[in-house]
Write a protein that holds these residues in place. Sequence first.
Motif, PDB file in Angstrom:
ATOM      1  N   ARG A  35      -6.640 -15.105   1.814  1.00 14.15           N
ATOM      2  CA  ARG A  35      -7.879 -14.618   2.450  1.00 14.15           C
ATOM      3  C   ARG A  35      -9.065 -14.573   1.489  1.00 14.15           C
ATOM      4  NH1 ARG A  35      -6.295  -8.988   5.153  1.00 14.15           N
ATOM      5  NH2 ARG A  35      -5.980  -8.512   2.938  1.00 14.15           N
ATOM      6  N   TRP A  36      -8.839 -14.930   0.254  1.00 13.59           N
ATOM      7  CA  TRP A  36      -9.872 -14.716  -0.748  1.00 13.59           C
ATOM      8  C   TRP A  36     -11.110 -15.580  -0.552  1.00 13.59           C
ATOM      9  CZ3 TRP A  36      -8.608 -13.172  -6.398  1.00 13.59           C
ATOM     10  CH2 TRP A  36      -7.880 -11.978  -6.385  1.00 13.59           C
ATOM     11  N   GLN A  37     -10.932 -16.822  -0.101  1.00  9.12           N
ATOM     12  CA  GLN A  37     -12.108 -17.674   0.039  1.00  9.12           C
ATOM     13  C   GLN A  37     -13.106 -17.080   1.023  1.00  9.12           C
ATOM     14  OE1 GLN A  37     -12.693 -20.992  -1.655  1.00  9.12           O
ATOM     15  NE2 GLN A  37     -14.592 -19.939  -1.188  1.00  9.12           N
ATOM     16  N   ARG A  38     -12.631 -16.704   2.178  1.00  4.52           N
ATOM     17  CA  ARG A  38     -13.511 -16.124   3.189  1.00  4.52           C
ATOM     18  C   ARG A  38     -14.156 -14.832   2.697  1.00  4.52           C
ATOM     19  NH1 ARG A  38     -10.227 -14.304   8.146  1.00  4.52           N
ATOM     20  NH2 ARG A  38      -9.672 -12.701   6.626  1.00  4.52           N
ATOM     21  N   ASN A  39     -13.354 -13.976   2.057  1.00  3.67           N
ATOM     22  CA  ASN A  39     -13.879 -12.690   1.623  1.00  3.67           C
ATOM     23  C   ASN A  39     -14.827 -12.811   0.446  1.00  3.67           C
ATOM     24  OD1 ASN A  39     -12.368 -11.543   3.658  1.00  3.67           O
ATOM     25  ND2 ASN A  39     -10.702 -10.879   2.313  1.00  3.67           N
ATOM     26  N   LEU A  40     -14.543 -13.719  -0.483  1.00  2.98           N
ATOM     27  CA  LEU A  40     -15.471 -13.927  -1.594  1.00  2.98           C
ATOM     28  C   LEU A  40     -16.777 -14.553  -1.102  1.00  2.98           C
ATOM     29  CD1 LEU A  40     -13.059 -15.104  -4.426  1.00  2.98           C
ATOM     30  CD2 LEU A  40     -14.501 -13.068  -4.464  1.00  2.98           C
ATOM     31  N   GLU A 237      -8.676  -4.258  -1.799  1.00  9.00           N
ATOM     32  CA  GLU A 237      -9.062  -5.666  -1.909  1.00  9.00           C
ATOM     33  C   GLU A 237     -10.562  -5.895  -1.787  1.00  9.00           C
ATOM     34  OE1 GLU A 237      -8.430  -8.914   1.241  1.00  9.00           O
ATOM     35  OE2 GLU A 237      -6.791  -9.284  -0.181  1.00  9.00           O
ATOM     36  N   ASP A 238     -11.195  -5.274  -0.804  1.00  6.06           N
ATOM     37  CA  ASP A 238     -12.621  -5.522  -0.608  1.00  6.06           C
ATOM     38  C   ASP A 238     -13.441  -5.042  -1.800  1.00  6.06           C
ATOM     39  OD1 ASP A 238     -14.697  -6.457   1.385  1.00  6.06           O
ATOM     40  OD2 ASP A 238     -15.437  -4.441   0.967  1.00  6.06           O
ATOM     41  N   THR A 239     -13.100  -3.871  -2.327  1.00  4.26           N
ATOM     42  CA  THR A 239     -13.815  -3.349  -3.499  1.00  4.26           C
ATOM     43  C   THR A 239     -13.648  -4.284  -4.690  1.00  4.26           C
ATOM     44  OG1 THR A 239     -13.496  -1.072  -2.762  1.00  4.26           O
ATOM     45  CG2 THR A 239     -13.990  -1.394  -5.091  1.00  4.26           C
ATOM     46  N   LEU A 241     -12.817  -7.560  -4.656  1.00  5.02           N
ATOM     47  CA  LEU A 241     -13.440  -8.866  -4.452  1.00  5.02           C
ATOM     48  C   LEU A 241     -14.964  -8.784  -4.542  1.00  5.02           C
ATOM     49  CD1 LEU A 241     -11.214 -10.502  -1.684  1.00  5.02           C
ATOM     50  CD2 LEU A 241     -11.150 -10.810  -4.166  1.00  5.02           C
ATOM     51  N   ARG A 242     -15.540  -7.645  -4.206  1.00  8.26           N
ATOM     52  CA  ARG A 242     -16.978  -7.472  -4.411  1.00  8.26           C
ATOM     53  C   ARG A 242     -17.311  -7.549  -5.909  1.00  8.26           C
ATOM     54  NH1 ARG A 242     -17.437  -2.719  -2.530  1.00  8.26           N
ATOM     55  NH2 ARG A 242     -17.582  -3.373  -0.347  1.00  8.26           N
ATOM     56  N   GLU A 243     -16.481  -6.908  -6.723  1.00  9.74           N
ATOM     57  CA  GLU A 243     -16.672  -6.962  -8.174  1.00  9.74           C
ATOM     58  C   GLU A 243     -16.449  -8.380  -8.704  1.00  9.74           C
ATOM     59  OE1 GLU A 243     -17.451  -4.598 -10.461  1.00  9.74           O
ATOM     60  OE2 GLU A 243     -17.741  -2.997  -9.001  1.00  9.74           O
ATOM     61  N   LEU A 244     -15.407  -9.031  -8.198  1.00 15.78           N
ATOM     62  CA  LEU A 244     -15.096 -10.385  -8.660  1.00 15.78           C
ATOM     63  C   LEU A 244     -16.188 -11.365  -8.265  1.00 15.78           C
ATOM     64  CD1 LEU A 244     -13.064 -12.250 -10.061  1.00 15.78           C
ATOM     65  CD2 LEU A 244     -11.924 -12.551  -7.839  1.00 15.78           C
ATOM     66  N   ALA A 245     -16.728 -11.214  -7.063  1.00 16.91           N
ATOM     67  CA  ALA A 245     -17.816 -12.091  -6.622  1.00 16.91           C
ATOM     68  C   ALA A 245     -19.033 -11.956  -7.528  1.00 16.91           C
ATOM     69  CB  ALA A 245     -18.189 -11.782  -5.175  1.00 16.91           C
ATOM     70  N   ALA A 246     -19.383 -10.720  -7.865  1.00 19.58           N
ATOM     71  CA  ALA A 246     -20.524 -10.496  -8.751  1.00 19.58           C
ATOM     72  C   ALA A 246     -20.273 -11.114 -10.115  1.00 19.58           C
ATOM     73  CB  ALA A 246     -20.793  -8.999  -8.884  1.00 19.58           C
ATOM     74  N   LEU A 247     -19.051 -11.001 -10.592  1.00 20.11           N
ATOM     75  CA  LEU A 247     -18.706 -11.567 -11.893  1.00 20.11           C
ATOM     76  C   LEU A 247     -18.836 -13.085 -11.879  1.00 20.11           C
ATOM     77  CD1 LEU A 247     -15.464 -10.576 -13.835  1.00 20.11           C
ATOM     78  CD2 LEU A 247     -16.271 -12.916 -13.761  1.00 20.11           C
TER      79      LEU A 247
END
Length: 258
Positions: A35-40, A237-239, A241-247
């Motif tokens: 699910r990571w692609q959609r969520n990122l 997960e959402d918290t 992935l929000r951090e990972l997206a920003a990174l």
Amino acid sequence: MTRYLSRSSIDEGLSTDVRLFCFPYAGGGASAYGRWQRNLDAHGARVRVLPIQLPGREGRMDEPRFTDLHALIDDMDAQLDDELEYPHIFYGHSMGALIAYSLAWRRQQRGAPLPLAVVLSAYRAPHLPAPQIAHPEASDEELIESLAALGGIPQVLLNHPDFLSALLPVARDDLLLCTGRPMSTASDPLRVPLHLFAGRRDRLVSVSEVVSWRRHAGRGCEVRTMPGGHFFVRAHEDTFLRELAALTRQYALVPVAA
């Protein structure tokens, strides 16, 4: 086609986005990142998620599993070499962190293209003893109890014997993989930025043990703590992935529009 990536993953990865290679935790497979692609994307990341599928699980169930870290890294390095010519980032959780770092270090040793960054979560640095989820000779019941206590087995699956009978041999071999001789030494740090994530309530790997990766960082190191325990990547997960997206936006090939 490399055995470690699906054909669809490779085709989708042919874009202007940086590739994010995701390495699974012990007992896990590529579906952990399904699910990571959609969520990122929803969080504005500029990466193409490429989950790594290790042998002996999911679509590679009939292949023998590796229990020696060096042999696995040799095979991955050869199989993924062409795909790693493109700009990329490595991400690994728990056992996946050990694999991601070891692969990057091996490629550094032979002068191959390196990741733009390596992101590691919930694992100790290689100069420390490997975290022990359970004794190597633990019974199936003891191993299930240990994995469930860490959040490695969702409660809803504990009463599914077919699932458990398929999981346990994979988990046992993966735990052996983690106890092998480390790939790198602190005297030869990795020459890419390290980004570290630690669960504040992780009972297996403490925040200070995650911070210990700094000894192996040759291009800077950033540490972030997350709510939850060892499997905060699932429980929050959402918290995360929000951090990972920003990174990952720090490494975007195409600047994000204002």
